[in-house]
Design an enzyme around this catalytic site. Sequence first.
Site, PDB file in Angstrom:
ATOM      1  N   GLY A  92       0.826  -1.165   0.025  1.00  0.00           N
ATOM      2  CA  GLY A  92       0.112   0.007  -0.119  1.00  0.00           C
ATOM      3  C   GLY A  92       0.949   1.368  -0.086  1.00  0.00           C
ATOM      4  N   GLY A 159       0.131  -8.824  -4.772  1.00  0.00           N
ATOM      5  CA  GLY A 159      -0.034 -10.123  -5.624  1.00  0.00           C
ATOM      6  C   GLY A 159       1.193 -10.907  -5.389  1.00  0.00           C
ATOM      7  N   SER A 186       5.892  -7.495   1.624  1.00  0.00           N
ATOM      8  CA  SER A 186       7.021  -7.310   0.763  1.00  0.00           C
ATOM      9  C   SER A 186       8.277  -7.927   1.478  1.00  0.00           C
ATOM     10  CB  SER A 186       7.335  -5.661   0.533  1.00  0.00           C
ATOM     11  OG  SER A 186       6.035  -5.121   0.153  1.00  0.00           O
ATOM     12  N   THR A 212       5.494   0.864   6.794  1.00  0.00           N
ATOM     13  CA  THR A 212       4.229   0.694   7.505  1.00  0.00           C
ATOM     14  C   THR A 212       3.551   1.776   7.941  1.00  0.00           C
ATOM     15  OG1 THR A 212       3.444  -0.284   9.347  1.00  0.00           O
ATOM     16  CG2 THR A 212       5.618  -0.209   9.188  1.00  0.00           C
ATOM     17  N   ILE A 213       2.483   2.309   7.324  1.00  0.00           N
ATOM     18  CA  ILE A 213       1.677   3.538   7.728  1.00  0.00           C
ATOM     19  C   ILE A 213       1.219   3.238   9.104  1.00  0.00           C
ATOM     20  CG2 ILE A 213      -0.638   2.926   6.926  1.00  0.00           C
ATOM     21  CD1 ILE A 213      -0.338   5.867   5.621  1.00  0.00           C
ATOM     22  N   ASP A 214       0.841   2.029   9.469  1.00  0.00           N
ATOM     23  CA  ASP A 214       0.278   1.575  10.598  1.00  0.00           C
ATOM     24  C   ASP A 214       1.188   1.383  11.790  1.00  0.00           C
ATOM     25  OD1 ASP A 214      -1.950   1.372   9.253  1.00  0.00           O
ATOM     26  OD2 ASP A 214      -1.951  -1.045   9.464  1.00  0.00           O
ATOM     27  N   ARG A 259      -4.938  -1.907  11.039  1.00  0.00           N
ATOM     28  CA  ARG A 259      -5.569  -3.199  10.809  1.00  0.00           C
ATOM     29  C   ARG A 259      -5.387  -4.069  11.908  1.00  0.00           C
ATOM     30  NH1 ARG A 259      -6.574  -5.571   5.725  1.00  0.00           N
ATOM     31  NH2 ARG A 259      -5.304  -7.529   6.321  1.00  0.00           N
ATOM     32  N   TYR A 364      -7.618   6.961   2.174  1.00  0.00           N
ATOM     33  CA  TYR A 364      -6.924   7.124   0.975  1.00  0.00           C
ATOM     34  C   TYR A 364      -6.449   8.474   0.947  1.00  0.00           C
ATOM     35  CZ  TYR A 364      -8.247   2.655  -0.585  1.00  0.00           C
ATOM     36  OH  TYR A 364      -8.514   1.336  -0.509  1.00  0.00           O
ATOM     37  N   ARG A 367      -3.230   8.426   3.200  1.00  0.00           N
ATOM     38  CA  ARG A 367      -1.844   7.743   2.636  1.00  0.00           C
ATOM     39  C   ARG A 367      -1.136   8.319   1.423  1.00  0.00           C
ATOM     40  NH1 ARG A 367      -3.665   1.622   1.225  1.00  0.00           N
ATOM     41  NH2 ARG A 367      -3.656   1.994  -1.039  1.00  0.00           N
TER      42      ARG A 367
HETATM   43  P1  ATP Z   1       1.321  -3.137   3.198  1.00  0.00           P
HETATM   44  O1  ATP Z   1       0.598  -4.070   3.987  1.00  0.00           O
HETATM   45  O2  ATP Z   1       1.857  -2.063   4.397  1.00  0.00           O
HETATM   46  O3  ATP Z   1       0.447  -2.291   2.368  1.00  0.00           O
HETATM   47  P2  ATP Z   1       2.985  -5.214   2.304  1.00  0.00           P
HETATM   48  O4  ATP Z   1       4.331  -5.121   1.859  1.00  0.00           O
HETATM   49  O5  ATP Z   1       2.722  -6.083   3.551  1.00  0.00           O
HETATM   50  O6  ATP Z   1       2.607  -3.608   2.596  1.00  0.00           O
HETATM   51  P3  ATP Z   1       1.399  -6.801   0.808  1.00  0.00           P
HETATM   52  O7  ATP Z   1       0.431  -6.470  -0.377  1.00  0.00           O
HETATM   53  O8  ATP Z   1       1.169  -7.757   1.690  1.00  0.00           O
HETATM   54  O9  ATP Z   1       1.957  -5.446   1.212  1.00  0.00           O
HETATM   55  O10 ATP Z   1       2.790  -7.475  -0.263  1.00  0.00           O
HETATM   56  C1  ATP Z   1       3.478  -6.734  -1.002  1.00  0.00           C
HETATM   57  C2  ATP Z   1       3.991  -7.742  -2.138  1.00  0.00           C
HETATM   58  O11 ATP Z   1       4.979  -8.578  -1.076  1.00  0.00           O
HETATM   59  C3  ATP Z   1       3.206  -8.245  -2.912  1.00  0.00           C
HETATM   60  O12 ATP Z   1       3.216  -8.078  -4.252  1.00  0.00           O
HETATM   61  C4  ATP Z   1       3.410  -9.874  -2.989  1.00  0.00           C
HETATM   62  O13 ATP Z   1       3.699 -10.593  -3.983  1.00  0.00           O
HETATM   63  C5  ATP Z   1       4.439  -9.922  -1.934  1.00  0.00           C
HETATM   64  N1  ATP Z   1       4.337 -10.885  -0.736  1.00  0.00           N
HETATM   65  C6  ATP Z   1       3.385 -10.782   0.179  1.00  0.00           C
HETATM   66  N2  ATP Z   1       3.534 -11.820   1.289  1.00  0.00           N
HETATM   67  C7  ATP Z   1       4.370 -12.577   0.455  1.00  0.00           C
HETATM   68  C8  ATP Z   1       5.074 -13.981   0.919  1.00  0.00           C
HETATM   69  N3  ATP Z   1       4.580 -14.632   1.901  1.00  0.00           N
HETATM   70  N4  ATP Z   1       5.950 -14.392   0.156  1.00  0.00           N
HETATM   71  C9  ATP Z   1       6.362 -14.085  -0.942  1.00  0.00           C
HETATM   72  N5  ATP Z   1       5.939 -12.717  -1.419  1.00  0.00           N
HETATM   73  C10 ATP Z   1       4.907 -12.092  -0.689  1.00  0.00           C
END
Ligand code: ATP
Length: 442
Positions: A92, A159, A186, A212-214, A259, A364, A367
């Site tokens: 995000g 994804g 990520s 992490t905005i949270d 969250r 929105y 952020r």
């Molecule tokens: P936020 O939750 O703060 O928005 P985040 O990095 O946790 O950020 P996610 O959408 O969960 O956001 O993950 C970002 C990217 O990391 C995604 O493109 C996903 O492909 C990858 N990712 C998430 N979980 C995994 C995992 N367990 N193993 C490999 N890649 C992952």
Amino acid sequence: MAGMVDERAQLEVTTLGECRIDSPLSAALRRQRSTQHYVDEDDRVLLDDTVSLVAARGVPVAELPGFEPGGPRSKIFFDPSKTRVGIVTCGGLCPGLNDVIRALVLELTNHYGVHRIFGFRNGYQGMTARYGRPVVDLTPEVVSGINEYGGTILGTSRGNQDPNEIVDCLEQLSINVLFVIGGDGSMRGALKIAEVVEERGRRIAVVGVPKTIDNDIPYIERSFGFQTAFGKATEAIRAAHVEATAFPNGIGLVQLMGRHSGFIACYAALANNDADYVLIPEVPFALDGPGGFLEHLRRRVVDRGHAMIVVAEGAGQEYLSTKGTDASGNVRLEDFGRYLRQRIAEHFAAAGVEANLKYIDPSYTIRSVPADPYDSVYCIRLAHAAVHAAMAGRTEMVVGRWRGRFVHVPIALAISSRNLVDPDGDLWLSVLEATGQPAVFS
Ligand code: ATP
Ligand code: MG
């Protein structure tokens, strides 16, 4: 004693190999007639910061668990003239992403003399051939002024992508250092990338700048963008409070991000001190019954004429059903704010009491804003620490901040738990003091 050894091992950061190359920073540091800016490789930032914690371990100080300090090393691992770097932003949006990108590029270019920096488009998608997203050449000119804008010039995505394909991409571009700017997901992805790199016997540093905005990543006292976010959130609280005080039996209800961790709700509520109730995921509460939240709210509105409520989006999930998962596998939360609005309306109607409720969810608009000056400074410093770490061959780590120092935190440790508001801690106590809400709704 065995637990102590484990804890020390958990804090150790992986190094690609011995650092033999003189850091090009030394010339600049010599101009300041000092080389003490270089980190002593044996130094540690202690995990414990009170005498009682140290005493409880009953061990000599050198054996206490401590983080590797961030900062420039006199000897580095990568030869800057041959180093090729990749930068990716995932997950995000969060204020400060562009500040981090710009600072990484400027530090690498101006101080280390690295001249091939690639930006990947739309998160890990940009590192996966099938999406066909062209890489961006990141130069000081390209990143000029980007910190004035919210979002990320590289774009982002959710994804899961195959770490093998991602490492193929790194190899094709002969990249030695990858910076991942993203949240817990990520960093899970970054760890998998680092594992594939190791399996293939490659020496590619994978270094994270945790976003992490949270404010929910452990060992990062405060994550970048958090201050901007809660500052912006106070505008929504102010607006809802003005509405609530203008109408008879006015109720302001603001839902903020968070969250799993209610830090934004707590800080925003404290910042303008107008909230009468703060509800966060970490502190369960009863809605119904004589000691429940709804009854308390109605009594307050009748007594005082208005009330202001701040809720974190992840609060009260026990009252809601989950809605599956998003593309990254994160559980989709139901909207507690909307649910609460409905329940408040029903409760007041059933009691025959008028209520004028205004609901604001500014997520929105919060952020997507540019970082405030404090966060901008912080982003630059995190980026500098990340570059110093990567050039010194550190990998599978994120830059953290512990006891006011920049430190290297192994990714495995950074994703092993979540930073939560402690219901017995002084932040929540301040919230209880400022709002006057009861410690328990039961
Ligand atoms: P936020 O939750 O703060 O928005 P985040 O990095 O946790 O950020 P996610 O959408 O969960 O956001 O993950 C970002 C990217 O990391 C995604 O493109 C996903 O492909 C990858 N990712 C998430 N979980 C995994 C995992 N367990 N193993 C490999 N890649 C992952
Ligand atoms: Mg996440």
